[in-house]
Design a protein around this motif. Structure first.
Motif, mmCIF file in Angstrom:
data_model
loop_
_atom_site.group_PDB
_atom_site.id
_atom_site.type_symbol
_atom_site.label_atom_id
_atom_site.label_comp_id
_atom_site.label_asym_id
_atom_site.label_seq_id
_atom_site.Cartn_x
_atom_site.Cartn_y
_atom_site.Cartn_z
ATOM 1 N N LEU A 1 6.030 -4.609 -10.180
ATOM 2 C CA LEU A 1 6.220 -3.828 -8.958
ATOM 3 C C LEU A 1 5.319 -4.365 -7.845
ATOM 4 N N LYS A 2 4.069 -4.625 -8.167
ATOM 5 C CA LYS A 2 3.136 -5.138 -7.163
ATOM 6 C C LYS A 2 3.518 -6.554 -6.725
ATOM 7 N N LYS A 3 4.025 -7.334 -7.663
ATOM 8 C CA LYS A 3 4.468 -8.693 -7.353
ATOM 9 C C LYS A 3 5.618 -8.672 -6.353
ATOM 10 N N HIS A 4 6.463 -7.637 -6.465
ATOM 11 C CA HIS A 4 7.665 -7.573 -5.636
ATOM 12 C C HIS A 4 7.491 -6.682 -4.400
ATOM 13 N N GLY A 5 6.254 -6.364 -4.033
ATOM 14 C CA GLY A 5 6.040 -5.722 -2.746
ATOM 15 C C GLY A 5 5.342 -4.386 -2.766
ATOM 16 N N ALA A 6 5.143 -3.780 -3.936
ATOM 17 C CA ALA A 6 4.435 -2.504 -4.007
ATOM 18 C C ALA A 6 2.966 -2.718 -3.677
ATOM 19 N N ARG A 7 2.442 -1.915 -2.799
ATOM 20 C CA ARG A 7 1.040 -2.043 -2.439
ATOM 21 C C ARG A 7 0.142 -1.180 -3.309
ATOM 22 N N LEU B 1 6.065 9.416 -10.542
ATOM 23 C CA LEU B 1 5.557 8.108 -10.124
ATOM 24 C C LEU B 1 5.677 7.973 -8.619
ATOM 25 N N GLN B 2 4.656 7.386 -7.997
ATOM 26 C CA GLN B 2 4.714 7.079 -6.571
ATOM 27 C C GLN B 2 4.434 5.602 -6.372
ATOM 28 N N ILE B 3 5.227 4.965 -5.508
ATOM 29 C CA ILE B 3 5.042 3.548 -5.194
ATOM 30 C C ILE B 3 4.735 3.430 -3.704
ATOM 31 N N ILE B 4 3.604 2.857 -3.388
ATOM 32 C CA ILE B 4 3.206 2.687 -1.995
ATOM 33 C C ILE B 4 3.956 1.481 -1.434
ATOM 34 N N MET C 1 -4.384 0.655 -0.209
ATOM 35 C CA MET C 1 -3.104 0.269 -0.796
ATOM 36 C C MET C 1 -2.050 0.036 0.279
ATOM 37 N N MET C 2 -2.165 0.758 1.391
ATOM 38 C CA MET C 2 -1.208 0.628 2.480
ATOM 39 C C MET C 2 -1.575 -0.494 3.429
ATOM 40 N N VAL D 1 -5.377 5.373 10.312
ATOM 41 C CA VAL D 1 -4.690 4.441 11.209
ATOM 42 C C VAL D 1 -4.671 3.104 10.481
ATOM 43 N N ILE D 2 -3.478 2.690 10.033
ATOM 44 C CA ILE D 2 -3.354 1.568 9.108
ATOM 45 C C ILE D 2 -2.608 0.412 9.767
ATOM 46 N N PHE D 3 -3.115 -0.780 9.587
ATOM 47 C CA PHE D 3 -2.430 -2.003 10.016
ATOM 48 C C PHE D 3 -1.692 -2.540 8.790
#
Length: 632
Positions: free
Chosen positions: A421-427, A437-440, A509-510, A602-604
């Motif tokens: 999941l993290k490899k494919h874009g989950a932060r 389950l929550q995926i950022i 994570m974001m 406030v996230i970049f």
């Protein structure tokens, strides 16, 4: 309040749908028609348990995912409330009001507690299993309250009934008005029982209904005025609702109201039709109550006497025609009322944009109404990989999202491949319970969620070509923060992300950024750029600078559960914005009372590898302060 009532109205549609068939069974089985007891009992079973059906239906309608566990909690809450209040006073009967109240409370408690995690030794009662427990506890408290305050209310209704029986045209009109106004809370039967079966006497028969069938020439005054309304007025109102419905929903609305309009005309059962608009448009229901009162007064003044054994529909009109006085007068009066109802309903619905069936705003149903068209972009690629990494579509029980994260329920958590999941874009990946389950993901989460829902239903996309196109699109984008001019979007206390009491943000994570605990009520844009996204619940907004730097401002923590309350947006998606421009108004006191925290990250969200946010100033600063951070 109107939105709240609209939600009740929508929730009531589920139990209301069965009422027309129940009404026909109930009337046809009566002794004066087919005289088949079990048919009458079959229909009566629905009406006898209407309050319970409302408790279940309203609870499911209020639950954010319409889960049946909320319906179970609604039923339990209703049983606790009614039985506990009657234990205090056996004469208490809250009827439909008790059902609606139980449903609303159960639905709201479900939304608050269905994801609760209890200590391990109480783990069995975590999540949805906790909802019926807390609902029962709440209803015990309310039962103690209503056990004390409800008897005086019922006594007040009795006193009103005794007055109207002797007040002539005024009393008849007041009875007609109160008869309709008490239907939403199910107390009209209390008034009816006094007027139709208790007050007045003729040859041993008591009450307006019994005296009418005993031959009393003065009886029927409290029944006659209902015939023009039930046979003509309400069916005409149904036609007005069809005529004013949105074109794309007119067929749907016709299917809903034509059957219950015919039920009103034939049997005099009006609750299915009245419940279809009383909560959606209370103003129309008030007009309906006044028109009913006027019909009662007019038939009284014209000395028309008619009655019914069941209700003021065509069946009773024909059956009792021979013992009525001036019954033919009711037909032209009814036609006139039909014209009045259609004209008044049509005009008010159009002029005031009333939310009758087919005209409602879509509340909390944005994701259900989105039509997804596959394009092969990076969101679809991510969605396809996520489904694969989550154990396949058969392992996904539900897919939902908030402003930045997927909220999922899986059948078997062991099938989830967190590293993929993290490899494919989950932060980030957060496992809440055995199935939660929550995926950022980021501000594009809504597009990923819609793509996942589409692929679960229609099959996965071909990853080869789509993946190359998505990768190409990403490589062509340029992200720069060298020349960014940034100002503080709120007045308040500036802090590093590590101080945010939420692991998703504090662990970055974001993405990197900072946070602010606001002290004023208006969020302004910290940069020049454009609005990329505004989440439907208004608690989060995505911005893009002129140099393609993406910024997420998430107002408060866990504020998605407020469903937009406390937020007023001042801009729209796609708008160009200037630094310092007002974006969102907030009710700061409401947020402090109802959210876990008002701390605003406030996230970049799309910084390049190696870039990070350096917080240069911490502590209390005013809105518009410059040189707060540096992206390097």
């Amino acid at each position: 309040m109107l939105n709240f009532l609209q939600r009740i109205g929508k929730a009531l549609m589920l139990p209301i749908a069965v009422l027309p068939a129940a009404a026909l069974l109930l009337r046809l089985g009566q002794p004066d028609l087919l005289n088949i007891a079990f048919v009458a009992k079959a229909g009566d079973a629905i009406f006898a348990n209407l309050a319970l059906l409302f408790a279940i239906g309203v609870a499911i309608g209020f639950a954010e995912d319409n889960n049946g566990a909320a319906g179970l909690a609604g039923a339990i809450g209703y049983f606790v409330l009614t039985n506990a209040t009657q234990a205090i006073n056996e004469n208490i009967n809250m009827a439909v009001l008790g059902g609606i109240l139980s449903g609303v409370i159960a639905g709201l408690l479900y939304n608050r507690f269905h994801n609760i995690t209890l200590p391990d030794w109480l783990g069995f009662f975590s999540g949805r299993r906790f909802v019926p427990i807390v609902t029962a506890a709440m209803m015990v408290i309310l039962a103690g309250l209503f056990g004390v305050v409800w008897p005086p209310i019922q006594e007040g209704i009795n006193a009103v009934g005794e007055w109207i029986i002797s007040a002539g045209a005024v009393g008849v009109g007041v009875f007609g008005l109160l008869n309709r106004l008490l239907i939403p809370i199910g107390l009209h039967h209390v008034l009816n029982s006094l007027v139709w079966f208790v007050f007045g006497e003729y040859n041993g028969a008591t009450g307006d209904l019994n005296r009418f069938f005993a031959g009393d020439p003065s009886a029927g005054m409290f029944m006659t005025g209902f015939f023009p309304i039930m046979m003509f007025g309400l069916p005409a109102a149904a036609l007005a609702m069809i005529a004013t419905a949105k074109k794309e929903r007119r067929k749907e609305v016709s299917g809903l109201v034509i059957g219950i309009a015919f039920t009103s005309f034939l049997t005099g059962i009006t609750e299915p039709l009245e419940f279809s608009f009383m909560f959606l448009s209370p103003l129309l229901y008030g007009v309906h109550a006044l028109l009913t009162a006027s019909s009662m007064v007019i038939t009284y003044l014209l000395d028309i006497h008619h009655g019914f054994g069941f209700s003021a529909g065509a069946i009773d009109y024909i059956l009792n025609f021979g013992i009525a006085q001036k019954p033919l007068y009711l037909l032209p009066i009814g036609l006139i009322y039909g014209g009045i109802y259609f004209a008044v309903f049509y005009f008010l619905i159009k002029a005031l944009d009333l939310k009758t069936p087919g005209r409602e705003d879509d509340i909390d149903e944005e994701s259900e109404g989105n039509e997804f068209v596959p394009t092969g972009d990076k969101n679809e690629v991510m969605a396809s990989y996520f489904i694969q990494d989550l154990g396949g579509k058969d392992n996904l029980t539900s897919v939902d999202n908030c402003a930045t994260r997927l909220r999922l329920t899986v059948a078997d958590m062991k099938k989830v491949n967190e590293s993929s999941l993290k490899k494919h874009g989950a932060r980030g990946v957060i496992k809440l319970q055995k199935t939660g389950l929550q995926i950022i993901v980021g501000t594009n989460v809504e597009f990923v969620a819609n793509a996942m829902k589409y692929q679960i239903k229609n099959g996965p996309i071909s990853l080869g070509k789509a993946e190359n196109e998505a990768a190409s699109a990403v490589s062509e984008s340029t992200i720069s923060a060298n020349n960014m001019e940034f100002i503080l979007p709120f007045s308040g206390k500036v802090m590093p992300l590590s101080d945010v009491p939420d692991q998703v943000f504090s662990a970055k994570m974001m993405g990197d950024g900072f946070a602010i605990e606001p002290t004023n009520d208006t969020l302004v844009s910290p940069v020049d750029g454009e609005i990329v996204s505004i989440f439907p619940t208004k608690h989060a907004i995505g911005l893009k600078t002129r140099d393609n730097l993406e910024i997420l401002i998430h107002i408060g923590l866990d504020t998605v559960k407020l469903n937009g309350k406390g937020f007023t947006t001042l801009v729209n998606e796609g708008d160009s914005i200037k630094k310092g421009q007002e974006l969102i108004k907030i009710d700061l006191n409401y947020l402090k009372e109802h959210a876990p925290s008002v701390v605003t990250p406030v996230i970049f969200t799309n910084l390049q590898d190696g870039q990070e946010v350096h917080v240069k100033k911490v502590g209390n600063y005013h809105q518009g302060e410059q040189d707060i951070i540096k992206v390097q």
